[in-house]
Design an enzyme around this catalytic site. Structure first.
Site, PDB file in Angstrom:
ATOM      1  CB  CYS A  75      45.266 -15.385 -48.652  1.00 56.10           C
ATOM      2  SG  CYS A  75      45.346 -17.183 -48.858  1.00 56.10           S
ATOM      3  CG  HIS A 125      41.341 -16.204 -50.338  1.00 54.84           C
ATOM      4  ND1 HIS A 125      42.613 -15.811 -50.670  1.00 54.84           N
ATOM      5  CD2 HIS A 125      40.683 -15.078 -49.984  1.00 54.84           C
ATOM      6  CE1 HIS A 125      42.715 -14.493 -50.536  1.00 54.84           C
ATOM      7  NE2 HIS A 125      41.561 -14.031 -50.116  1.00 54.84           N
ATOM      8  CG  HIS A 137      41.336 -10.505 -49.264  1.00 53.60           C
ATOM      9  ND1 HIS A 137      41.188 -11.330 -50.345  1.00 53.60           N
ATOM     10  CD2 HIS A 137      40.793  -9.324 -49.623  1.00 53.60           C
ATOM     11  CE1 HIS A 137      40.575 -10.680 -51.327  1.00 53.60           C
ATOM     12  NE2 HIS A 137      40.324  -9.466 -50.907  1.00 53.60           N
TER      13      HIS A 137
END
Length: 163
Positions: A75, A125, A137
């Site tokens: 990420c 994240h 993402h």
């Protein structure tokens, strides 16, 4: 002794299609044909939008833990890679990226801003806000870079300032 005049090399593309055609082709194709040239639209585009468009071009790339491109991403590797390609060095981890970004309220978010997913004070994240309640993402092992609905209310938003 013979004097030599400097004659810059003319790219083969110029000699094949001519300068006028070259400039027309560059205008139609963007700026990829003339390095360093930018259009007014590109100059007006924010850093966040440039990074977002770069991340969009990576859709379908596989997730790999600790990867920061160009062939695979985790990420924060995706966000770091996209910003680096857009001309800004940002930290490597999601938590450090949160600390680096200017924090913004949800009602001020815009496409290209960073979305930070957290549990309490711990960020786990990060992705790009894509509008319409979606995030772009690199999701998890076995996943591909993709658009997805934001699945949690536990998100914060940040903007990498382009000043």
């Amino acid at each position: 002794m013979t004097a030599h005049l400097y004659r810059p090399a003319v790219p083969a593309l110029f000699t094949r299609i001519g300068a006028t055609s070259m400039l027309t082709a560059a205008a139609l194709a963007g700026t990829s044909l003339i390095p360093g040239m930018t259009t007014r639209a590109q100059a007006d585009e924010t850093l966040a939008m440039r990074a977002y468009h770069i991340a969009q071009s990576e859709q379908g790339a596989p997730f790999a833990w600790g990867a920061a491109g160009p062939d695979a991403f985790d990420c924060s590797g995706l966000t770091q890679f996209a910003y680096e390609q857009a001309g800004e060095d940002i930290p490597r981890t999601a938590e450090d990226q949160y600390d680096y970004a200017v924090h913004i309220r949800p009602d001020h978010r815009r496409v290209g801003d960073l979305v930070f997913f957290h549990y309490g004070d711990s960020i786990y994240h990060v992705g790009f806000y894509a509008g319409r309640g979606e995030v772009l993402h690199a999701p998890k092992s076995g996943g591909l870079v993709r658009l997805e609905r934001i699945w949690s209310d536990d998100v914060w938003y940040g903007r990498v300032d382009d000043d």
